[in-house]
Design a protein around this motif. Sequence first.
Motif, PDB file in Angstrom:
ATOM      1  N   SER A   1     -26.865 -11.872 -35.531  1.00 14.22           N
ATOM      2  CA  SER A   1     -27.910 -11.555 -36.503  1.00 14.22           C
ATOM      3  C   SER A   1     -27.264 -10.720 -37.601  1.00 14.22           C
ATOM      4  O   SER A   1     -26.858  -9.584 -37.375  1.00 14.22           O
ATOM      5  N   VAL A   2     -27.167 -11.324 -38.792  1.00 17.09           N
ATOM      6  CA  VAL A   2     -26.439 -10.688 -39.897  1.00 17.09           C
ATOM      7  C   VAL A   2     -27.430 -10.289 -40.980  1.00 17.09           C
ATOM      8  O   VAL A   2     -28.249 -11.107 -41.414  1.00 17.09           O
ATOM      9  N   THR A   3     -27.362  -9.035 -41.404  1.00 19.64           N
ATOM     10  CA  THR A   3     -28.170  -8.564 -42.525  1.00 19.64           C
ATOM     11  C   THR A   3     -27.259  -8.391 -43.730  1.00 19.64           C
ATOM     12  O   THR A   3     -26.268  -7.656 -43.674  1.00 19.64           O
ATOM     13  N   VAL A   4     -27.603  -9.093 -44.799  1.00 21.19           N
ATOM     14  CA  VAL A   4     -26.798  -9.084 -46.023  1.00 21.19           C
ATOM     15  C   VAL A   4     -27.542  -8.320 -47.102  1.00 21.19           C
ATOM     16  O   VAL A   4     -28.735  -8.571 -47.338  1.00 21.19           O
ATOM     17  N   ALA A   5     -26.851  -7.386 -47.747  1.00 20.32           N
ATOM     18  CA  ALA A   5     -27.426  -6.652 -48.870  1.00 20.32           C
ATOM     19  C   ALA A   5     -26.897  -7.223 -50.178  1.00 20.32           C
ATOM     20  O   ALA A   5     -25.689  -7.465 -50.313  1.00 20.32           O
ATOM     21  N   VAL A   6     -27.818  -7.489 -51.124  1.00 21.86           N
ATOM     22  CA  VAL A   6     -27.441  -8.081 -52.415  1.00 21.86           C
ATOM     23  C   VAL A   6     -28.243  -7.394 -53.516  1.00 21.86           C
ATOM     24  O   VAL A   6     -29.437  -7.102 -53.342  1.00 21.86           O
ATOM     25  N   THR A   7     -27.602  -7.128 -54.631  1.00 17.50           N
ATOM     26  CA  THR A   7     -28.319  -6.647 -55.813  1.00 17.50           C
ATOM     27  C   THR A   7     -28.870  -7.866 -56.541  1.00 17.50           C
ATOM     28  O   THR A   7     -28.114  -8.727 -56.999  1.00 17.50           O
TER      29      THR A   7
ATOM     30  N   ASN B   1     -36.699  -9.519 -64.897  1.00 14.89           N
ATOM     31  CA  ASN B   1     -35.625  -8.597 -65.244  1.00 14.89           C
ATOM     32  C   ASN B   1     -35.680  -7.307 -64.428  1.00 14.89           C
ATOM     33  O   ASN B   1     -35.230  -6.239 -64.889  1.00 14.89           O
ATOM     34  N   GLN B   2     -36.247  -7.408 -63.252  1.00 11.11           N
ATOM     35  CA  GLN B   2     -36.258  -6.278 -62.332  1.00 11.11           C
ATOM     36  C   GLN B   2     -35.065  -6.407 -61.369  1.00 11.11           C
ATOM     37  O   GLN B   2     -34.894  -7.456 -60.738  1.00 11.11           O
ATOM     38  N   THR B   3     -34.289  -5.367 -61.307  1.00  8.78           N
ATOM     39  CA  THR B   3     -33.103  -5.370 -60.455  1.00  8.78           C
ATOM     40  C   THR B   3     -33.305  -4.413 -59.286  1.00  8.78           C
ATOM     41  O   THR B   3     -33.744  -3.269 -59.470  1.00  8.78           O
ATOM     42  N   ALA B   4     -32.997  -4.892 -58.108  1.00  5.95           N
ATOM     43  CA  ALA B   4     -33.159  -4.067 -56.912  1.00  5.95           C
ATOM     44  C   ALA B   4     -32.144  -4.483 -55.861  1.00  5.95           C
ATOM     45  O   ALA B   4     -31.639  -5.617 -55.871  1.00  5.95           O
ATOM     46  N   ARG B   5     -31.844  -3.569 -54.996  1.00  5.35           N
ATOM     47  CA  ARG B   5     -30.983  -3.862 -53.855  1.00  5.35           C
ATOM     48  C   ARG B   5     -31.866  -4.427 -52.765  1.00  5.35           C
ATOM     49  O   ARG B   5     -32.758  -3.750 -52.245  1.00  5.35           O
ATOM     50  N   ARG B   6     -31.630  -5.684 -52.388  1.00  9.57           N
ATOM     51  CA  ARG B   6     -32.479  -6.355 -51.400  1.00  9.57           C
ATOM     52  C   ARG B   6     -31.659  -6.754 -50.180  1.00  9.57           C
ATOM     53  O   ARG B   6     -30.435  -6.935 -50.256  1.00  9.57           O
ATOM     54  N   PHE B   7     -32.368  -6.884 -49.058  1.00  9.07           N
ATOM     55  CA  PHE B   7     -31.713  -7.142 -47.773  1.00  9.07           C
ATOM     56  C   PHE B   7     -32.291  -8.414 -47.156  1.00  9.07           C
ATOM     57  O   PHE B   7     -33.511  -8.633 -47.161  1.00  9.07           O
ATOM     58  N   PHE B   8     -31.403  -9.259 -46.615  1.00 11.03           N
ATOM     59  CA  PHE B   8     -31.802 -10.544 -46.038  1.00 11.03           C
ATOM     60  C   PHE B   8     -31.129 -10.702 -44.669  1.00 11.03           C
ATOM     61  O   PHE B   8     -29.927 -10.471 -44.524  1.00 11.03           O
ATOM     62  N   GLN B   9     -31.914 -11.106 -43.712  1.00 11.62           N
ATOM     63  CA  GLN B   9     -31.417 -11.292 -42.342  1.00 11.62           C
ATOM     64  C   GLN B   9     -31.238 -12.776 -42.062  1.00 11.62           C
ATOM     65  O   GLN B   9     -32.096 -13.590 -42.398  1.00 11.62           O
ATOM     66  N   LEU B  10     -30.113 -13.127 -41.422  1.00 12.44           N
ATOM     67  CA  LEU B  10     -29.807 -14.533 -41.165  1.00 12.44           C
ATOM     68  C   LEU B  10     -29.235 -14.687 -39.755  1.00 12.44           C
ATOM     69  O   LEU B  10     -28.260 -14.020 -39.402  1.00 12.44           O
ATOM     70  N   PRO B  11     -29.812 -15.580 -38.925  1.00 14.43           N
ATOM     71  CA  PRO B  11     -29.226 -15.853 -37.612  1.00 14.43           C
ATOM     72  C   PRO B  11     -28.100 -16.878 -37.728  1.00 14.43           C
ATOM     73  O   PRO B  11     -28.294 -17.975 -38.257  1.00 14.43           O
TER      74      PRO B  11
ATOM     75  N   PRO C   1     -32.588 -17.545 -44.953  1.00  5.01           N
ATOM     76  CA  PRO C   1     -32.573 -16.082 -44.922  1.00  5.01           C
ATOM     77  C   PRO C   1     -33.974 -15.493 -44.891  1.00  5.01           C
ATOM     78  O   PRO C   1     -34.917 -16.030 -45.479  1.00  5.01           O
ATOM     79  N   THR C   2     -34.117 -14.378 -44.206  1.00  4.73           N
ATOM     80  CA  THR C   2     -35.391 -13.678 -44.063  1.00  4.73           C
ATOM     81  C   THR C   2     -35.315 -12.342 -44.783  1.00  4.73           C
ATOM     82  O   THR C   2     -34.496 -11.490 -44.421  1.00  4.73           O
ATOM     83  N   PRO C   3     -36.121 -12.125 -45.824  1.00  6.96           N
ATOM     84  CA  PRO C   3     -36.124 -10.808 -46.485  1.00  6.96           C
ATOM     85  C   PRO C   3     -36.627  -9.732 -45.515  1.00  6.96           C
ATOM     86  O   PRO C   3     -37.652  -9.899 -44.854  1.00  6.96           O
ATOM     87  N   VAL C   4     -35.887  -8.636 -45.408  1.00  7.73           N
ATOM     88  CA  VAL C   4     -36.249  -7.534 -44.520  1.00  7.73           C
ATOM     89  C   VAL C   4     -36.150  -6.221 -45.283  1.00  7.73           C
ATOM     90  O   VAL C   4     -35.559  -6.155 -46.370  1.00  7.73           O
ATOM     91  N   SER C   5     -36.714  -5.191 -44.701  1.00  7.44           N
ATOM     92  CA  SER C   5     -36.681  -3.878 -45.351  1.00  7.44           C
ATOM     93  C   SER C   5     -35.321  -3.236 -45.173  1.00  7.44           C
ATOM     94  O   SER C   5     -34.633  -3.467 -44.171  1.00  7.44           O
ATOM     95  N   PRO C   6     -34.908  -2.414 -46.112  1.00  5.49           N
ATOM     96  CA  PRO C   6     -33.609  -1.733 -45.991  1.00  5.49           C
ATOM     97  C   PRO C   6     -33.688  -0.615 -44.956  1.00  5.49           C
ATOM     98  O   PRO C   6     -34.786  -0.224 -44.528  1.00  5.49           O
TER      99      PRO C   6
END
Length: 352
Positions: free
Chosen positions: A148-154, A160-170, A184-189
Amino acid sequence: MSPTVSLRRRAGVEEQNTNEDLREELPPIADGAHQTTSALAAKAATVGLMACLVLGPVGAVAGGLALAQSARPAPVQAATVTDRSNDQAVAGEFAQRVVLTWLTTTQDQPAPVLALVKDAQISAMSQQAFTTADPTVARIVQTDGTWSVTVAVTVTDARNQTARRFFQLPVQLTNGSVTALTLPTPVSPPTVVQGSTPTYCTQIGTSSPVGQTVAQFLTAYIAGSGDVSRYLTPGVALAALTPAPYMSVRLDDLRSTGDVDPAAAPEDDQRMRVLAVATASVTDKQSSSVAYALTLTARAGRWEITAIDPTPAVAAKTPPDPSTWDTTRTPTGSSAITPTPAGASSPAATTQ
């Protein structure tokens, strides 16, 4: 024949018979060879007896050790530790690739996502790609053979809203092949809790001898002004940052853990831990606020820098009192009792 002669003959015959009887009763006289053989046999018997006396205890000890070895349980084989670092690296890289491809693929060109995720729905894909930057693996764990890998991406969206987001992938690895089981599943940081350093509770004047030493050290270390070695404990090696990222440094705040009175004259080899907060300036309009946790050692009546601490001093956490634990509830499927502070709700039971 005269009677006298007859008596002499009879006496001679009787004496001869008596001597023959004595020879028959006496043992034979041993010659030299027999005497040598007898002596060797006696010595052999003596050596054999001494060997038995010596080897008797040894045999008893050997027998006892053999019995102990047979009674001792067989040694438990150490568990084999499998190196999963390569699989983890493969799963992490693949998860980043899937997340970036998923964010930047559109309906009119779905092939990149379909090549990575079998069940991706084309109709659900975006008509406009997201802008991505700085992908990294934020968390990776293995559960039941699946990573189970959680990837963080800006991510920058169409607003034009930029945020650091986290996605979980099996991610599953099988015989050298890698598979994304879902999109990918968006999850909370991770939850961010504001930290503090209450351990540094003693205020030290920035113009004090300790403050001047720390300020001059920082000026030499990150602003390139002065020789860093002048402020170091002998034997400590710290090279100044090159090229120097700042032009000047101003010490704003200095605190110690309170173990040593900074106002008193220090004794040799006394140590003190301090936290220095300073303003490091590049120009009049560009600067950074920096913090240094330092260990200082006294020598010849003055303080010297011994180390830049990898972590600041933190007060030891007091373990909870076991008498306050609530041990009346146990999660379903577990035989262990989970300590729960009194007054707090126990974790909800989960069903596999």
